[in-house]
Motif scaffolding. Structure first.
Motif, PDB file in Angstrom:
ATOM      1  N   PHE A  36       1.127  -1.114  -0.061  1.00 56.43           N
ATOM      2  CA  PHE A  36      -0.020  -0.199   0.073  1.00 56.43           C
ATOM      3  C   PHE A  36       0.898   1.338  -0.129  1.00 56.43           C
ATOM      4  CE2 PHE A  36      -2.872  -3.396   2.506  1.00 56.43           C
ATOM      5  CZ  PHE A  36      -3.940  -3.258   1.051  1.00 56.43           C
ATOM      6  N   LEU A  37       0.460   2.078  -0.686  1.00 50.24           N
ATOM      7  CA  LEU A  37       0.788   3.543  -0.511  1.00 50.24           C
ATOM      8  C   LEU A  37       0.863   4.194   0.579  1.00 50.24           C
ATOM      9  CD1 LEU A  37      -0.005   5.319  -3.913  1.00 50.24           C
ATOM     10  CD2 LEU A  37       1.830   4.601  -3.428  1.00 50.24           C
ATOM     11  N   GLN A  41      -1.103  14.329   2.246  1.00 49.94           N
ATOM     12  CA  GLN A  41      -1.541  14.421   1.443  1.00 49.94           C
ATOM     13  C   GLN A  41      -1.263  14.186   0.032  1.00 49.94           C
ATOM     14  OE1 GLN A  41      -1.046  18.344   2.984  1.00 49.94           O
ATOM     15  NE2 GLN A  41      -2.516  17.680   4.366  1.00 49.94           N
ATOM     16  N   GLU A  42       0.238  14.149  -0.095  1.00 46.42           N
ATOM     17  CA  GLU A  42       0.812  14.107  -1.551  1.00 46.42           C
ATOM     18  C   GLU A  42       0.422  12.968  -2.633  1.00 46.42           C
ATOM     19  OE1 GLU A  42       4.963  14.244  -4.253  1.00 46.42           O
ATOM     20  OE2 GLU A  42       4.938  14.517  -1.730  1.00 46.42           O
ATOM     21  N   ASN A  43       0.448  11.657  -2.080  1.00 41.06           N
ATOM     22  CA  ASN A  43      -0.284  10.716  -2.387  1.00 41.06           C
ATOM     23  C   ASN A  43      -1.163  10.836  -2.276  1.00 41.06           C
ATOM     24  OD1 ASN A  43       2.673   9.699  -2.217  1.00 41.06           O
ATOM     25  ND2 ASN A  43       1.839   8.504  -0.580  1.00 41.06           N
ATOM     26  N   VAL A  44      -2.443  10.862  -1.809  1.00 41.35           N
ATOM     27  CA  VAL A  44      -3.993  11.215  -1.867  1.00 41.35           C
ATOM     28  C   VAL A  44      -4.512  12.569  -3.357  1.00 41.35           C
ATOM     29  CG1 VAL A  44      -6.449  12.352  -0.752  1.00 41.35           C
ATOM     30  CG2 VAL A  44      -4.230  10.653   0.745  1.00 41.35           C
ATOM     31  N   ALA A  45      -3.444  13.247  -3.198  1.00 44.22           N
ATOM     32  CA  ALA A  45      -3.453  14.357  -4.810  1.00 44.22           C
ATOM     33  C   ALA A  45      -3.657  13.501  -5.754  1.00 44.22           C
ATOM     34  CB  ALA A  45      -2.692  15.207  -4.462  1.00 44.22           C
ATOM     35  N   ARG A  69     -17.604   5.266  -5.413  1.00 42.62           N
ATOM     36  CA  ARG A  69     -16.496   4.250  -6.085  1.00 42.62           C
ATOM     37  C   ARG A  69     -15.087   5.164  -5.936  1.00 42.62           C
ATOM     38  NH1 ARG A  69     -15.595  -0.644  -6.453  1.00 42.62           N
ATOM     39  NH2 ARG A  69     -17.672  -0.363  -6.606  1.00 42.62           N
ATOM     40  N   PHE A  70     -15.155   6.300  -6.805  1.00 41.80           N
ATOM     41  CA  PHE A  70     -14.084   6.615  -6.571  1.00 41.80           C
ATOM     42  C   PHE A  70     -13.282   6.645  -5.428  1.00 41.80           C
ATOM     43  CE2 PHE A  70     -12.258  11.175  -5.692  1.00 41.80           C
ATOM     44  CZ  PHE A  70     -11.115  11.495  -6.655  1.00 41.80           C
ATOM     45  N   ILE A  71     -14.429   7.715  -4.176  1.00 42.04           N
ATOM     46  CA  ILE A  71     -13.795   7.310  -2.630  1.00 42.04           C
ATOM     47  C   ILE A  71     -13.125   6.350  -2.699  1.00 42.04           C
ATOM     48  CG2 ILE A  71     -14.132   7.502  -0.445  1.00 42.04           C
ATOM     49  CD1 ILE A  71     -14.046  10.330  -2.250  1.00 42.04           C
ATOM     50  N   MET A  72     -13.747   5.087  -2.757  1.00 44.53           N
ATOM     51  CA  MET A  72     -13.531   3.287  -2.190  1.00 44.53           C
ATOM     52  C   MET A  72     -12.374   3.284  -3.211  1.00 44.53           C
ATOM     53  SD  MET A  72     -16.917   1.896  -2.966  1.00 44.53           S
ATOM     54  CE  MET A  72     -15.806  -0.252  -2.985  1.00 44.53           C
ATOM     55  N   ASP A  73     -12.313   3.432  -4.375  1.00 44.04           N
ATOM     56  CA  ASP A  73     -10.907   2.808  -5.325  1.00 44.04           C
ATOM     57  C   ASP A  73      -9.175   4.225  -5.003  1.00 44.04           C
ATOM     58  OD1 ASP A  73     -12.032   1.399  -7.065  1.00 44.04           O
ATOM     59  OD2 ASP A  73     -12.511   2.875  -8.476  1.00 44.04           O
ATOM     60  N   LEU A  74      -9.588   5.002  -4.628  1.00 43.99           N
ATOM     61  CA  LEU A  74      -8.944   6.217  -3.796  1.00 43.99           C
ATOM     62  C   LEU A  74      -8.141   6.026  -2.833  1.00 43.99           C
ATOM     63  CD1 LEU A  74      -7.181   8.937  -4.476  1.00 43.99           C
ATOM     64  CD2 LEU A  74      -9.122   9.754  -2.861  1.00 43.99           C
ATOM     65  N   PHE A  75      -8.889   5.489  -1.550  1.00 39.12           N
ATOM     66  CA  PHE A  75      -8.616   4.985  -0.865  1.00 39.12           C
ATOM     67  C   PHE A  75      -8.362   3.424  -0.070  1.00 39.12           C
ATOM     68  CE2 PHE A  75     -10.549   9.039   0.815  1.00 39.12           C
ATOM     69  CZ  PHE A  75      -9.904   9.361   1.858  1.00 39.12           C
ATOM     70  N   ARG A  76      -7.924   3.182  -1.169  1.00 37.19           N
ATOM     71  CA  ARG A  76      -7.724   1.223  -1.206  1.00 37.19           C
ATOM     72  C   ARG A  76      -6.760   0.825  -1.155  1.00 37.19           C
ATOM     73  NH1 ARG A  76     -11.596  -1.678  -4.582  1.00 37.19           N
ATOM     74  NH2 ARG A  76     -12.889  -1.636  -3.130  1.00 37.19           N
ATOM     75  N   THR A  77      -6.227   1.900  -2.060  1.00 36.28           N
ATOM     76  CA  THR A  77      -4.038   2.306  -2.566  1.00 36.28           C
ATOM     77  C   THR A  77      -3.695   2.868  -1.381  1.00 36.28           C
ATOM     78  OG1 THR A  77      -4.809   4.844  -2.592  1.00 36.28           O
ATOM     79  CG2 THR A  77      -4.886   3.869  -4.683  1.00 36.28           C
ATOM     80  N   PHE A  78      -4.316   2.977  -0.576  1.00 33.78           N
ATOM     81  CA  PHE A  78      -3.122   3.033   1.084  1.00 33.78           C
ATOM     82  C   PHE A  78      -4.296   2.701   2.167  1.00 33.78           C
ATOM     83  CE2 PHE A  78      -4.800   7.738  -0.802  1.00 33.78           C
ATOM     84  CZ  PHE A  78      -3.267   7.680  -1.055  1.00 33.78           C
ATOM     85  N   ILE A  80      -6.804   1.400   3.223  1.00 34.15           N
ATOM     86  CA  ILE A  80      -8.021   1.592   3.925  1.00 34.15           C
ATOM     87  C   ILE A  80      -8.776   1.252   3.020  1.00 34.15           C
ATOM     88  CG2 ILE A  80      -9.587   3.819   4.696  1.00 34.15           C
ATOM     89  CD1 ILE A  80      -6.792   5.356   5.287  1.00 34.15           C
ATOM     90  N   LEU A  81     -10.160   0.153   3.686  1.00 33.14           N
ATOM     91  CA  LEU A  81     -11.505  -0.335   2.584  1.00 33.14           C
ATOM     92  C   LEU A  81     -12.549   0.475   3.082  1.00 33.14           C
ATOM     93  CD1 LEU A  81     -10.301  -3.754   2.729  1.00 33.14           C
ATOM     94  CD2 LEU A  81      -9.804  -2.442   1.164  1.00 33.14           C
TER      95      LEU A  81
END
Length: 97
Positions: A36-37, A41-45, A69-78, A80-81
């Protein structure tokens, strides 16, 4: 393959329906991160802007992505499900960035 590639295991279905994994290869200069990343803040952006221009699709219709889905996909990279719908969302701990 050379050291300039990552070998990834891709889940696949056999003809009998069983699960198998096939090898896939990614160039090491691709946008790849092992695990996971870090949640910054930089990685979220950066991750959010990768989805810029992706079509909107209510309920993911027609290959689009809706807001949840955007929020789910964004936070999954960290790692966070996030649940798909509000009714499935438990109270969440507050995380500061």
């Amino acid at each position: 393959m050379t050291n300039a590639t990552y070998i990834v295991h891709i889940p696949s279905r056999e003809n009998n329906g069983s699960l198998t994994f096939k090898k896939g290869y990614l160039r090491s200069d691709e946008d790849v991160h092992r695990g996971f990343l870090p949640y910054t803040q930089e990685n979220v952006a950066h991750q959010g802007f990768k989805m810029l221009g992706h079509p909107y699709g209510w309920g993911d219709m027609f290959g689009g992505r809706d807001c949840s889905r955007f929020i789910m996909d964004l936070f999954r990279t960290f790692g966070i499900l996030m649940p798909r719908t509000q009714k499935n969302k438990p109270p969440l701990e507050r995380i500061s960035v």
